[in-house]
Structure formats: structure tokens, C-alpha cells
Design a protein around this motif. Structure first.
Motif, PDB file in Angstrom:
ATOM      1  N   VAL A 187       0.840  -1.199   0.000  1.00  0.00           N
ATOM      2  CA  VAL A 187       0.000   0.000   0.000  1.00  0.00           C
ATOM      3  C   VAL A 187       0.877   1.251   0.000  1.00  0.00           C
ATOM      4  O   VAL A 187       0.654   2.186  -0.776  1.00  0.00           O
ATOM      5  CB  VAL A 187      -0.969  -0.009   1.203  1.00  0.00           C
ATOM      6  N   LEU A 188       1.883   1.287   0.866  1.00  0.00           N
ATOM      7  CA  LEU A 188       2.765   2.454   0.950  1.00  0.00           C
ATOM      8  C   LEU A 188       3.535   2.687  -0.357  1.00  0.00           C
ATOM      9  O   LEU A 188       3.821   3.832  -0.716  1.00  0.00           O
ATOM     10  CB  LEU A 188       3.749   2.303   2.109  1.00  0.00           C
ATOM     11  N   ALA A 189       3.849   1.612  -1.071  1.00  0.00           N
ATOM     12  CA  ALA A 189       4.575   1.740  -2.328  1.00  0.00           C
ATOM     13  C   ALA A 189       3.767   2.499  -3.380  1.00  0.00           C
ATOM     14  O   ALA A 189       4.321   3.025  -4.342  1.00  0.00           O
ATOM     15  CB  ALA A 189       4.963   0.370  -2.868  1.00  0.00           C
ATOM     16  N   LYS A 190       2.458   2.597  -3.185  1.00  0.00           N
ATOM     17  CA  LYS A 190       1.599   3.297  -4.141  1.00  0.00           C
ATOM     18  C   LYS A 190       1.496   4.798  -3.850  1.00  0.00           C
ATOM     19  O   LYS A 190       0.928   5.531  -4.653  1.00  0.00           O
ATOM     20  CB  LYS A 190       0.222   2.657  -4.160  1.00  0.00           C
ATOM     21  N   LEU A 191       2.050   5.254  -2.734  1.00  0.00           N
ATOM     22  CA  LEU A 191       2.026   6.683  -2.423  1.00  0.00           C
ATOM     23  C   LEU A 191       2.904   7.451  -3.416  1.00  0.00           C
ATOM     24  O   LEU A 191       3.901   6.916  -3.912  1.00  0.00           O
ATOM     25  CB  LEU A 191       2.507   6.926  -0.993  1.00  0.00           C
ATOM     26  N   PRO A 192       2.553   8.698  -3.707  1.00  0.00           N
ATOM     27  CA  PRO A 192       3.287   9.454  -4.734  1.00  0.00           C
ATOM     28  C   PRO A 192       4.800   9.532  -4.529  1.00  0.00           C
ATOM     29  O   PRO A 192       5.555   9.445  -5.490  1.00  0.00           O
ATOM     30  CB  PRO A 192       2.657  10.847  -4.664  1.00  0.00           C
ATOM     31  N   HIS A 193       5.260   9.671  -3.286  1.00  0.00           N
ATOM     32  CA  HIS A 193       6.709   9.797  -3.073  1.00  0.00           C
ATOM     33  C   HIS A 193       7.449   8.480  -3.308  1.00  0.00           C
ATOM     34  O   HIS A 193       8.669   8.470  -3.389  1.00  0.00           O
ATOM     35  CB  HIS A 193       7.010  10.349  -1.673  1.00  0.00           C
ATOM     36  N   ASN A 194       6.707   7.388  -3.415  1.00  0.00           N
ATOM     37  CA  ASN A 194       7.318   6.088  -3.669  1.00  0.00           C
ATOM     38  C   ASN A 194       7.143   5.633  -5.116  1.00  0.00           C
ATOM     39  O   ASN A 194       7.527   4.516  -5.457  1.00  0.00           O
ATOM     40  CB  ASN A 194       6.725   5.025  -2.740  1.00  0.00           C
TER      41      ASN A 194
END
Length: 186
Positions: free
Chosen positions: A163-170
Motif C-alpha cells: 500500500v505504501l509503495a503506491k504513495l506518490p513519493h514512492n
């Protein structure tokens, strides 16, 4: 085919390997093996044709922070008939062995994914406990995160990291992944 290389084995062979870093772009920017291309793990499926072409020219070496994601990536590529080795210990092991890391000047580094997961999980548990003092049902948030951590440990997967990998900074900037895949395929 060797399935894993130690930093000591990989260093003298860098010129004959195609190195692919499967971490998020922010993690990659925090320091990567010299000459590594960035193809995030969650984008690997779309990169298979370019990686197959690259593997036909030079042996692939997949890298992540600790070796866990790169081992997953070698398994995924193997399912598609693409042979690759992973770097034992990842960039952490590479750096600990005293080998240099490249740091792209134009990119902003972010926390390693493991650190992002610890921060998110800890924040959710703390929120559940504090808010649970007034609304006891909110404590289920903490229980859910704890259950997710146990499941993550048992299965050696991490849904929160996905889920975190889909955040814009990632995420890679528009065109970055396409440029990387073009470089790998040529």
C-alpha cells in the motif's frame, strides 16, 4: 546459474552485470549500487520484456535494501523464464562491506520501505490506543495492525508495504520507468 551473489562476488563483476534495483524510487535515490537501473518491485510485471532482453545480453543482478524484495523479484522473473541473481544482504550489505553507493543529485531520498512500514504501523497502533480511551471500538484498529504484522511475519509478505509503495513519493515520475525500460531493452 548463480541465484545469489555476495557483495564481494558482485563488486568485481559490476561491468559484466546488468544491475536492477527493485526498491521504490525514493529508496533508490537514497543510495544504490553503482550503475543500477530502478524498476520498483510492483512494476516488475510490466518490465519483464525489457528485463528478458537485458538478461539475454548480460546476467541480471537484482538488488533491494536487504535481499528480501530482490529474492521475490528473482522468483517472479523465473516464473517468466528470465534468469536473475539477487544481491545477498542488498544495499545494506553492500554498504556494510564498504562498497560505494551512488546518490543521484536530482532526486530526493525517502525513508526505506521497512522504516515507512514501522512508522505507519506504530502510528496506527498508537492512534488506536489513544482514541480507544474514548471510543473502545477504535482499539480494533490496533488489533488489526497487530494481526497484520503477525500475518506478515508468518508469510514473509507485507501488505502495508504494498500500500505504501503506491504513495506518490514512492512512485516513479512520469516517463522515468519508460526511460529505464528503454535503456534495459536497448
Amino acid at each position: 546459474m548463480i541465484t545469489s551473489l555476495t557483495p564481494e562476488q558482485a563488486l568485481p563483476r559490476l561491468d559484466e552485470l546488468t544491475v536492477v534495483d527493485v526498491r521504490t524510487p525514493g529508496e533508490y535515490a537514497s543510495g544504490h549500487v553503482p550503475g543500477a537501473h530502478n524498476v520498483p518491485l510492483d512494476q516488475l510485471g510490466s518490465a519483464v520484456p525489457a528485463l528478458r532482453t537485458a538478461a539475454g545480453k548480460r546476467e541480471l543482478l537484482l538488488v533491494c535494501a536487504s535481499g528480501n524484495r530482490s529474492a521475490q523479484a528473482t522468483g517472479l522473473l523465473a516464473e517468466h523464464g528470465v534468469e536473475a541473481a539477487d544481491l545477498a544482504g542488498g544495499t545494506s550489505g553492500w554498504s556494510a562491506a564498504g562498497h560505494p553507493l551512488e546518490h543521484p543529485a536530482e532526486k530526493r531520498a525517502t525513508w526505506a520501505m521497512e522504516r515507512q512500514v514501522r512508522f505507519a504501523a506504530g502510528s496506527l497502533v498508537l492512534t488506536g490506543l489513544i482514541a480507544g480511551r474514548r471510543l473502545p471500538a477504535v482499539r480494533l484498529l490496533s488489533a488489526g495492525v497487530a494481526g497484520g504484522l503477525v500475518f506478515s511475519a508468518l508469510t514473509d509478505t507485507c501488505g502495508m508495504a504494498r500500500v505504501l509503495a503506491k504513495l506518490p513519493h514512492n512512485r516513479p515520475c512520469a516517463g522515468e520507468l519508460a526511460d529505464t525500460l528503454d535503456a534495459l531493452a536497448s
